[in-house]
Design an enzyme around this catalytic site. Structure first.
Site: not given
Ligand code: FPP
Length: 246
Positions: A21, A38, A66, A70, A132, A195
Protein backbone atom coordinates in the site's frame (compact mmCIF):
# COMPACT_ATOMS: atom_id res chain seq x y z
CA UNK A 1 24.96 -5.87 13.34
CA UNK A 2 23.57 -6.94 10.00
CA UNK A 3 19.84 -7.64 10.25
CA UNK A 4 20.42 -11.10 8.82
CA UNK A 5 22.40 -12.10 11.92
CA UNK A 6 19.44 -11.22 14.12
CA UNK A 7 17.22 -13.74 12.34
CA UNK A 8 16.69 -17.18 13.84
CA UNK A 9 16.98 -19.56 10.87
CA UNK A 10 15.00 -22.19 12.80
CA UNK A 11 11.92 -19.98 13.09
CA UNK A 12 11.42 -18.58 9.63
CA UNK A 13 7.70 -18.00 8.89
CA UNK A 14 6.38 -20.51 6.36
CA UNK A 15 4.05 -18.06 4.68
CA UNK A 16 4.30 -14.26 4.56
CA UNK A 17 1.41 -12.28 3.03
CA UNK A 18 1.98 -8.69 1.93
CA UNK A 19 -0.51 -5.85 1.43
CA UNK A 20 1.40 -3.43 -0.79
CA UNK A 21 0.00 0.00 0.00
CA UNK A 22 1.03 3.61 -0.50
CA UNK A 23 1.98 3.73 -4.18
CA UNK A 24 -0.36 6.64 -4.85
CA UNK A 25 0.90 8.68 -1.90
CA UNK A 26 4.52 7.98 -2.85
CA UNK A 27 3.86 9.37 -6.32
CA UNK A 28 1.94 12.39 -4.99
CA UNK A 29 4.84 13.26 -2.66
CA UNK A 30 6.93 13.57 -5.84
CA UNK A 31 4.32 15.58 -7.73
CA UNK A 32 3.64 12.66 -10.11
CA UNK A 33 0.63 10.63 -11.24
CA UNK A 34 -0.45 7.61 -9.18
CA UNK A 35 0.75 5.24 -11.90
CA UNK A 36 4.32 6.40 -11.29
CA UNK A 37 3.99 4.93 -7.81
CA UNK A 38 2.75 1.60 -9.17
CA UNK A 39 5.66 1.47 -11.64
CA UNK A 40 8.12 1.97 -8.82
CA UNK A 41 6.28 -0.62 -6.72
CA UNK A 42 7.49 -3.37 -9.03
CA UNK A 43 11.09 -2.97 -7.76
CA UNK A 44 9.85 -3.41 -4.19
CA UNK A 45 8.15 -6.66 -5.21
CA UNK A 46 11.43 -7.92 -6.72
CA UNK A 47 13.44 -6.98 -3.64
CA UNK A 48 10.92 -8.66 -1.36
CA UNK A 49 10.96 -11.88 -3.40
CA UNK A 50 14.79 -11.90 -3.23
CA UNK A 51 14.84 -11.29 0.52
CA UNK A 52 12.27 -14.04 1.12
CA UNK A 53 14.33 -16.48 -0.97
CA UNK A 54 17.52 -15.42 0.84
CA UNK A 55 16.19 -16.36 4.29
CA UNK A 56 14.22 -19.40 3.14
CA UNK A 57 10.58 -18.31 3.41
CA UNK A 58 8.77 -21.01 1.40
CA UNK A 59 5.52 -19.11 0.56
CA UNK A 60 5.05 -15.41 -0.20
CA UNK A 61 1.73 -13.83 -1.24
CA UNK A 62 1.23 -10.32 -2.66
CA UNK A 63 -2.11 -8.49 -2.76
CA UNK A 64 -1.64 -6.98 -6.23
CA UNK A 65 -5.20 -6.14 -7.27
CA UNK A 66 -8.40 -6.36 -5.28
CA UNK A 67 -11.96 -6.93 -6.47
CA UNK A 68 -12.61 -3.35 -5.31
CA UNK A 69 -9.69 -1.99 -7.38
CA UNK A 70 -11.80 -2.47 -10.54
CA UNK A 71 -13.62 0.71 -9.45
CA UNK A 72 -10.49 2.87 -9.85
CA UNK A 73 -10.26 5.13 -12.94
CA UNK A 74 -9.97 3.12 -16.17
CA UNK A 75 -6.48 4.49 -16.95
CA UNK A 76 -5.16 3.32 -13.56
CA UNK A 77 -6.69 -0.16 -13.96
CA UNK A 78 -5.19 -0.39 -17.46
CA UNK A 79 -1.73 0.65 -16.23
CA UNK A 80 -1.84 -1.84 -13.36
CA UNK A 81 -2.78 -4.68 -15.72
CA UNK A 82 -0.01 -3.72 -18.14
CA UNK A 83 2.49 -3.51 -15.30
CA UNK A 84 1.51 -6.97 -14.15
CA UNK A 85 1.75 -8.50 -17.61
CA UNK A 86 5.14 -6.85 -18.22
CA UNK A 87 6.52 -7.70 -14.79
CA UNK A 88 5.46 -11.33 -15.19
CA UNK A 89 6.85 -11.50 -18.74
CA UNK A 90 10.19 -9.87 -17.81
CA UNK A 91 10.72 -11.68 -14.53
CA UNK A 92 9.65 -15.24 -15.39
CA UNK A 93 13.12 -16.39 -16.64
CA UNK A 94 14.86 -15.11 -13.50
CA UNK A 95 12.15 -16.49 -11.21
CA UNK A 96 12.51 -19.84 -12.95
CA UNK A 97 16.31 -19.86 -12.66
CA UNK A 98 16.00 -19.20 -8.94
CA UNK A 99 13.55 -22.01 -8.25
CA UNK A 100 10.52 -19.76 -7.78
CA UNK A 101 7.10 -21.18 -8.54
CA UNK A 102 4.43 -18.64 -9.46
CA UNK A 103 0.76 -19.08 -8.63
CA UNK A 104 -2.28 -16.83 -8.55
CA UNK A 105 -5.47 -16.54 -6.51
CA UNK A 106 -8.58 -14.51 -7.21
CA UNK A 107 -11.26 -14.25 -9.87
CA UNK A 108 -8.80 -14.77 -12.73
CA UNK A 109 -11.63 -15.00 -15.28
CA UNK A 110 -12.22 -11.28 -14.68
CA UNK A 111 -8.73 -10.38 -15.95
CA UNK A 112 -8.14 -9.15 -19.51
CA UNK A 113 -7.29 -12.10 -21.81
CA UNK A 114 -3.67 -10.95 -22.42
CA UNK A 115 -3.01 -10.74 -18.69
CA UNK A 116 -4.50 -14.17 -18.04
CA UNK A 117 -2.57 -15.80 -20.89
CA UNK A 118 0.73 -14.34 -19.68
CA UNK A 119 0.00 -15.40 -16.15
CA UNK A 120 -0.96 -18.96 -17.15
CA UNK A 121 2.23 -19.26 -19.21
CA UNK A 122 4.43 -18.12 -16.30
CA UNK A 123 2.58 -20.47 -13.91
CA UNK A 124 3.11 -23.37 -16.29
CA UNK A 125 6.84 -22.61 -16.91
CA UNK A 126 7.60 -22.38 -13.18
CA UNK A 127 5.29 -25.18 -12.02
CA UNK A 128 8.11 -27.62 -11.21
CA UNK A 129 10.03 -25.22 -8.93
CA UNK A 130 10.20 -25.81 -5.21
CA UNK A 131 12.38 -23.23 -3.46
CA UNK A 132 9.82 -20.45 -3.02
CA UNK A 133 6.18 -20.16 -4.09
CA UNK A 134 5.16 -16.61 -4.99
CA UNK A 135 1.40 -16.22 -5.02
CA UNK A 136 -0.14 -13.15 -6.62
CA UNK A 137 -3.66 -12.17 -5.55
CA UNK A 138 -5.42 -10.67 -8.56
CA UNK A 139 -9.02 -9.54 -8.69
CA UNK A 140 -9.08 -11.05 -5.23
CA UNK A 141 -11.12 -10.30 -2.17
CA UNK A 142 -11.66 -12.56 0.78
CA UNK A 143 -15.43 -12.17 0.81
CA UNK A 144 -15.51 -13.08 -2.90
CA UNK A 145 -13.39 -16.17 -2.17
CA UNK A 146 -15.56 -17.27 0.78
CA UNK A 147 -18.79 -16.76 -1.19
CA UNK A 148 -17.27 -18.64 -4.16
CA UNK A 149 -16.23 -21.57 -1.94
CA UNK A 150 -19.71 -21.63 -0.35
CA UNK A 151 -21.39 -21.76 -3.76
CA UNK A 152 -19.19 -24.62 -4.95
CA UNK A 153 -19.84 -26.59 -1.75
CA UNK A 154 -23.59 -25.96 -2.13
CA UNK A 155 -23.41 -27.27 -5.71
CA UNK A 156 -21.70 -30.45 -4.49
CA UNK A 157 -24.35 -30.90 -1.80
CA UNK A 158 -27.13 -30.31 -4.36
CA UNK A 159 -25.78 -32.99 -6.70
CA UNK A 160 -25.38 -35.47 -3.85
CA UNK A 161 -21.55 -35.58 -3.77
CA UNK A 162 -21.35 -34.51 -0.12
CA UNK A 163 -23.77 -34.36 2.81
CA UNK A 164 -24.29 -31.12 4.79
CA UNK A 165 -22.89 -32.71 7.97
CA UNK A 166 -19.63 -33.43 6.15
CA UNK A 167 -18.99 -29.68 5.89
CA UNK A 168 -16.32 -28.84 8.42
CA UNK A 169 -13.36 -26.44 8.54
CA UNK A 170 -11.11 -28.78 6.56
CA UNK A 171 -13.64 -29.31 3.80
CA UNK A 172 -14.34 -25.58 3.64
CA UNK A 173 -10.63 -24.74 3.45
CA UNK A 174 -10.15 -27.22 0.63
CA UNK A 175 -12.56 -25.09 -1.45
CA UNK A 176 -10.67 -21.84 -0.89
CA UNK A 177 -8.28 -20.55 -3.59
CA UNK A 178 -5.45 -20.93 -1.10
CA UNK A 179 -5.93 -24.67 -0.56
CA UNK A 180 -2.34 -25.42 -1.56
CA UNK A 181 -0.87 -22.82 0.82
CA UNK A 182 -0.34 -22.94 4.58
CA UNK A 183 -2.07 -20.12 6.52
CA UNK A 184 0.11 -16.99 6.67
CA UNK A 185 2.25 -16.82 9.80
CA UNK A 186 2.86 -13.13 9.17
CA UNK A 187 0.94 -10.46 7.31
CA UNK A 188 2.75 -7.22 6.44
CA UNK A 189 0.99 -3.99 5.44
CA UNK A 190 2.89 -0.93 4.31
CA UNK A 191 1.99 2.79 4.32
CA UNK A 192 0.84 3.08 7.93
CA UNK A 193 -2.77 2.00 7.34
CA UNK A 194 -3.98 -0.31 10.13
CA UNK A 195 -6.43 -2.43 8.14
CA UNK A 196 -6.71 -5.87 6.59
CA UNK A 197 -8.87 -4.70 3.64
CA UNK A 198 -10.64 -7.93 2.72
CA UNK A 199 -7.40 -9.93 2.32
CA UNK A 200 -7.18 -13.61 3.40
CA UNK A 201 -9.71 -13.13 6.22
CA UNK A 202 -10.24 -16.85 6.86
CA UNK A 203 -6.53 -17.64 6.57
CA UNK A 204 -5.21 -14.97 8.98
CA UNK A 205 -7.16 -16.24 12.01
CA UNK A 206 -3.86 -16.71 13.93
CA UNK A 207 -1.44 -14.66 11.78
CA UNK A 208 0.83 -12.06 13.30
CA UNK A 209 0.14 -8.62 11.81
CA UNK A 210 2.97 -6.19 11.09
CA UNK A 211 2.36 -2.60 10.04
CA UNK A 212 5.05 -0.26 8.79
CA UNK A 213 4.80 3.41 7.76
CA UNK A 214 7.12 2.77 4.79
CA UNK A 215 5.30 3.40 1.49
CA UNK A 216 5.37 0.36 -0.80
CA UNK A 217 7.76 1.72 -3.50
CA UNK A 218 10.34 2.35 -0.73
CA UNK A 219 10.03 -1.16 0.77
CA UNK A 220 13.36 -3.02 0.60
CA UNK A 221 15.23 -6.05 1.98
CA UNK A 222 15.97 -4.30 5.29
CA UNK A 223 12.28 -3.58 5.88
CA UNK A 224 11.36 -7.20 5.14
CA UNK A 225 14.07 -8.47 7.50
CA UNK A 226 12.88 -6.04 10.20
CA UNK A 227 9.37 -7.49 9.88
CA UNK A 228 10.74 -11.02 10.28
CA UNK A 229 12.76 -10.00 13.37
CA UNK A 230 9.67 -8.38 14.89
CA UNK A 231 7.65 -11.54 14.15
CA UNK A 232 10.28 -13.74 15.80
CA UNK A 233 10.08 -11.69 19.01
CA UNK A 234 6.41 -12.51 19.45
CA UNK A 235 4.96 -15.46 21.28
CA UNK A 236 2.29 -17.26 19.28
CA UNK A 237 -0.19 -19.08 21.48
CA UNK A 238 -2.99 -20.11 19.06
CA UNK A 239 -5.52 -19.68 21.87
CA UNK A 240 -3.50 -21.76 24.36
CA UNK A 241 -1.71 -20.78 27.58
CA UNK A 242 2.02 -20.00 27.42
CA UNK A 243 2.76 -23.08 29.61
CA UNK A 244 0.88 -25.34 27.19
CA UNK A 245 3.23 -24.42 24.38
CA UNK A 246 6.30 -25.91 26.05
C1 FPP B 1 -1.64 0.10 -3.41
O1 FPP B 1 -1.25 1.44 -3.47
C2 FPP B 1 -1.08 -0.72 -4.49
C3 FPP B 1 -1.79 -1.31 -5.50
C4 FPP B 1 -3.25 -1.20 -5.59
C5 FPP B 1 -1.15 -2.08 -6.58
C6 FPP B 1 0.13 -2.80 -6.30
C7 FPP B 1 0.65 -3.37 -7.56
C8 FPP B 1 1.93 -3.32 -7.97
C9 FPP B 1 3.03 -2.73 -7.17
C10 FPP B 1 2.24 -3.90 -9.32
C11 FPP B 1 3.25 -4.97 -9.34
C12 FPP B 1 2.84 -6.22 -8.68
C13 FPP B 1 3.39 -7.44 -8.95
C14 FPP B 1 3.01 -8.61 -8.10
C15 FPP B 1 4.38 -7.65 -10.04
P1 FPP B 1 -2.39 2.57 -3.54
O2 FPP B 1 -2.60 2.90 -4.99
O3 FPP B 1 -3.61 2.10 -2.83
O4 FPP B 1 -1.68 3.74 -2.78
P2 FPP B 1 -2.38 4.91 -1.92
O5 FPP B 1 -3.08 4.24 -0.78
O6 FPP B 1 -1.22 5.76 -1.49
O7 FPP B 1 -3.31 5.62 -2.84
Amino acid sequence: MDLLQQIDKERIPRHVAVIMDGNGRWARQRGKERNYGHENGVEAVKQTVKAAAEIGVPFLTFFAFSTENWCRPESEVKTLMELLVNAIRNETPELDENGVKLMAIGDLNALPAACRTQLEEAISITSGNEKLTVCVALSYSSRWEIADASRRIAERVANGEIKPDEIDQNLFESHLNTNSLPDPDLMIRTSGELRVSNFLLWQIAYSELYFTPVLWPDFRRKHFLQAIIDYQRRERRFGKLAEQLL
